[in-house]
Design a protein around this motif. Structure first.
Motif, PDB file in Angstrom:
ATOM      1  N   ARG A  10       0.810  -1.220   0.000  1.00 48.27           N
ATOM      2  CA  ARG A  10       0.000   0.000   0.000  1.00 48.27           C
ATOM      3  C   ARG A  10       0.845   1.272   0.000  1.00 48.27           C
ATOM      4  O   ARG A  10       0.293   2.367  -0.029  1.00 48.27           O
ATOM      5  CB  ARG A  10      -0.917   0.020   1.219  1.00 48.27           C
ATOM      6  CG  ARG A  10      -1.913  -1.112   1.207  1.00 48.27           C
ATOM      7  CD  ARG A  10      -2.807  -1.029   2.408  1.00 48.27           C
ATOM      8  NE  ARG A  10      -3.658  -2.203   2.465  1.00 48.27           N
ATOM      9  CZ  ARG A  10      -4.355  -2.546   3.523  1.00 48.27           C
ATOM     10  NH1 ARG A  10      -4.300  -1.808   4.613  1.00 48.27           N
ATOM     11  NH2 ARG A  10      -5.102  -3.621   3.510  1.00 48.27           N
ATOM     12  N   LEU A  11       2.159   1.133   0.063  1.00 46.93           N
ATOM     13  CA  LEU A  11       3.032   2.284   0.170  1.00 46.93           C
ATOM     14  C   LEU A  11       3.289   2.946  -1.175  1.00 46.93           C
ATOM     15  O   LEU A  11       3.431   2.269  -2.200  1.00 46.93           O
ATOM     16  CB  LEU A  11       4.376   1.882   0.779  1.00 46.93           C
ATOM     17  CG  LEU A  11       4.355   1.364   2.210  1.00 46.93           C
ATOM     18  CD1 LEU A  11       5.753   0.949   2.638  1.00 46.93           C
ATOM     19  CD2 LEU A  11       3.792   2.411   3.157  1.00 46.93           C
ATOM     20  N   ASN A  12       3.377   4.266  -1.144  1.00 47.04           N
ATOM     21  CA  ASN A  12       3.823   5.046  -2.301  1.00 47.04           C
ATOM     22  C   ASN A  12       5.252   5.489  -2.008  1.00 47.04           C
ATOM     23  O   ASN A  12       5.484   6.250  -1.069  1.00 47.04           O
ATOM     24  CB  ASN A  12       2.940   6.271  -2.515  1.00 47.04           C
ATOM     25  CG  ASN A  12       1.533   5.898  -2.886  1.00 47.04           C
ATOM     26  OD1 ASN A  12       1.319   5.013  -3.718  1.00 47.04           O
ATOM     27  ND2 ASN A  12       0.567   6.546  -2.273  1.00 47.04           N
ATOM     28  N   ILE A  13       6.176   4.999  -2.810  1.00 49.95           N
ATOM     29  CA  ILE A  13       7.596   5.259  -2.588  1.00 49.95           C
ATOM     30  C   ILE A  13       8.093   6.272  -3.611  1.00 49.95           C
ATOM     31  O   ILE A  13       7.789   6.171  -4.800  1.00 49.95           O
ATOM     32  CB  ILE A  13       8.426   3.961  -2.734  1.00 49.95           C
ATOM     33  CG1 ILE A  13       7.907   2.852  -1.814  1.00 49.95           C
ATOM     34  CG2 ILE A  13       9.914   4.229  -2.534  1.00 49.95           C
ATOM     35  CD1 ILE A  13       8.183   3.041  -0.361  1.00 49.95           C
ATOM     36  N   LEU A  14       8.882   7.229  -3.146  1.00 51.37           N
ATOM     37  CA  LEU A  14       9.609   8.135  -4.026  1.00 51.37           C
ATOM     38  C   LEU A  14      11.059   7.678  -4.021  1.00 51.37           C
ATOM     39  O   LEU A  14      11.699   7.632  -2.969  1.00 51.37           O
ATOM     40  CB  LEU A  14       9.512   9.586  -3.547  1.00 51.37           C
ATOM     41  CG  LEU A  14      10.380  10.594  -4.293  1.00 51.37           C
ATOM     42  CD1 LEU A  14      10.014  10.648  -5.782  1.00 51.37           C
ATOM     43  CD2 LEU A  14      10.278  11.969  -3.656  1.00 51.37           C
ATOM     44  N   LEU A  15      11.573   7.328  -5.183  1.00 48.15           N
ATOM     45  CA  LEU A  15      12.937   6.842  -5.348  1.00 48.15           C
ATOM     46  C   LEU A  15      13.738   7.915  -6.069  1.00 48.15           C
ATOM     47  O   LEU A  15      13.452   8.233  -7.228  1.00 48.15           O
ATOM     48  CB  LEU A  15      12.906   5.537  -6.152  1.00 48.15           C
ATOM     49  CG  LEU A  15      14.233   4.886  -6.494  1.00 48.15           C
ATOM     50  CD1 LEU A  15      15.027   4.580  -5.239  1.00 48.15           C
ATOM     51  CD2 LEU A  15      13.968   3.609  -7.296  1.00 48.15           C
ATOM     52  N   VAL A  16      14.714   8.497  -5.376  1.00 48.15           N
ATOM     53  CA  VAL A  16      15.496   9.608  -5.928  1.00 48.15           C
ATOM     54  C   VAL A  16      16.934   9.155  -6.143  1.00 48.15           C
ATOM     55  O   VAL A  16      17.695   8.988  -5.192  1.00 48.15           O
ATOM     56  CB  VAL A  16      15.467  10.837  -4.994  1.00 48.15           C
ATOM     57  CG1 VAL A  16      16.122  12.029  -5.674  1.00 48.15           C
ATOM     58  CG2 VAL A  16      14.047  11.164  -4.539  1.00 48.15           C
ATOM     59  N   ASP A  17      17.279   8.926  -7.396  1.00 46.86           N
ATOM     60  CA  ASP A  17      18.634   8.502  -7.755  1.00 46.86           C
ATOM     61  C   ASP A  17      18.864   8.856  -9.216  1.00 46.86           C
ATOM     62  O   ASP A  17      18.000   8.590 -10.055  1.00 46.86           O
ATOM     63  CB  ASP A  17      18.797   6.990  -7.538  1.00 46.86           C
ATOM     64  CG  ASP A  17      20.249   6.556  -7.520  1.00 46.86           C
ATOM     65  OD1 ASP A  17      20.985   6.889  -8.476  1.00 46.86           O
ATOM     66  OD2 ASP A  17      20.650   5.883  -6.557  1.00 46.86           O
ATOM     67  N   ASP A  18      20.007   9.434  -9.524  1.00 43.35           N
ATOM     68  CA  ASP A  18      20.269   9.845 -10.897  1.00 43.35           C
ATOM     69  C   ASP A  18      20.784   8.707 -11.778  1.00 43.35           C
ATOM     70  O   ASP A  18      20.862   8.864 -12.986  1.00 43.35           O
ATOM     71  CB  ASP A  18      21.233  11.041 -10.950  1.00 43.35           C
ATOM     72  CG  ASP A  18      22.583  10.749 -10.337  1.00 43.35           C
ATOM     73  OD1 ASP A  18      22.643   9.987  -9.357  1.00 43.35           O
ATOM     74  OD2 ASP A  18      23.591  11.300 -10.823  1.00 43.35           O
ATOM     75  N   HIS A  19      21.109   7.569 -11.199  1.00 47.56           N
ATOM     76  CA  HIS A  19      21.614   6.442 -11.982  1.00 47.56           C
ATOM     77  C   HIS A  19      20.500   5.436 -12.278  1.00 47.56           C
ATOM     78  O   HIS A  19      19.929   4.853 -11.355  1.00 47.56           O
ATOM     79  CB  HIS A  19      22.767   5.744 -11.257  1.00 47.56           C
ATOM     80  CG  HIS A  19      23.992   6.592 -11.183  1.00 47.56           C
ATOM     81  ND1 HIS A  19      24.821   6.803 -12.257  1.00 47.56           N
ATOM     82  CD2 HIS A  19      24.503   7.302 -10.159  1.00 47.56           C
ATOM     83  CE1 HIS A  19      25.805   7.603 -11.902  1.00 47.56           C
ATOM     84  NE2 HIS A  19      25.633   7.922 -10.635  1.00 47.56           N
ATOM     85  N   GLN A  20      20.219   5.249 -13.535  1.00 48.56           N
ATOM     86  CA  GLN A  20      19.145   4.351 -13.950  1.00 48.56           C
ATOM     87  C   GLN A  20      19.377   2.925 -13.464  1.00 48.56           C
ATOM     88  O   GLN A  20      18.433   2.249 -13.050  1.00 48.56           O
ATOM     89  CB  GLN A  20      18.988   4.376 -15.463  1.00 48.56           C
ATOM     90  CG  GLN A  20      17.813   3.552 -15.935  1.00 48.56           C
ATOM     91  CD  GLN A  20      17.592   3.653 -17.443  1.00 48.56           C
ATOM     92  OE1 GLN A  20      18.361   4.269 -18.161  1.00 48.56           O
ATOM     93  NE2 GLN A  20      16.528   3.048 -17.906  1.00 48.56           N
TER      94      GLN A  20
END
Length: 167
Positions: A10-20
């Motif tokens: 049920r979680l909404n995650i924000l993933l912040v990383d410049d490397h694909q």
């Protein structure tokens, strides 16, 4: 989130990383935990825009971003007057484990620090910590975030005792 059974799906995650490639690794790990609602950002500016528009449960933030450091982004989320969610659970991810780097993340207000290479068990433990075992938040003149002291010493009676600063 708080107490009770952990429902990661049920979680909404924000993933912040410049490397694909790192985002792909994270996506596989999160999918393994049955987390499918993940929004990706390649830089701090993009992450801040997403935070204004979307309801996010947890942010996973890389230390090195093209526009700001992860610590700077965390500090903005915690202390900026126009922050959409200063209490957002945040996990920092870094390959740089020098004490000065880890302390900069902690002093910025991060909840948990995860070192690279990311192991699924360690990721699970950090997700669990920010969802079911979250530390109290404190406010002092120069800090806002989770209590940096993991253990409380009831014998300490000095002027920096934080009992009165908990939110």
């Amino acid at each position: 989130m708080g107490s009770g059974r952990l429902h990661l799906n049920r979680l909404n995650i924000l993933l912040v990383d410049d490397h694909q490639n790192m985002r792909r690794i994270w996506m596989r790990i999160l999918k393994g935990f049955n987390i499918t609602s993940v929004i990706e950002a390649e830089c701090a500016a993009q992450a801040l825009e997403i935070l204004k528009d979307k309801s996010i449960d947890i942010a996973i933030i890389d230390l090195i971003l093209p526009d700001l450091t992860g610590a700077e982004l965390i500090g903005l989320v915690r202390r900026s007057e126009d922050s959409s969610d200063p209490l957002l659970p945040m996990i920092a991810c870094t390959a740089d484990t020098r004490k000065s780097v880890v302390y900069s993340l902690i002093n910025a207000g991060v909840d948990e620090v995860l070192t690279k290479p990311v192991a699924p068990l360690a990721a699970w433990q950090r997700l669990q910590a920010v969802t079911t075992k979250r530390r109290d938040f404190i406010r002092t003149p120069d800090y806002f975030g989770p209590d940096r002291r993991r253990a409380k010493d009831p014998r300490y009676k000095g002027p920096d005792r934080r009992e009165s600063h908990f939110i």
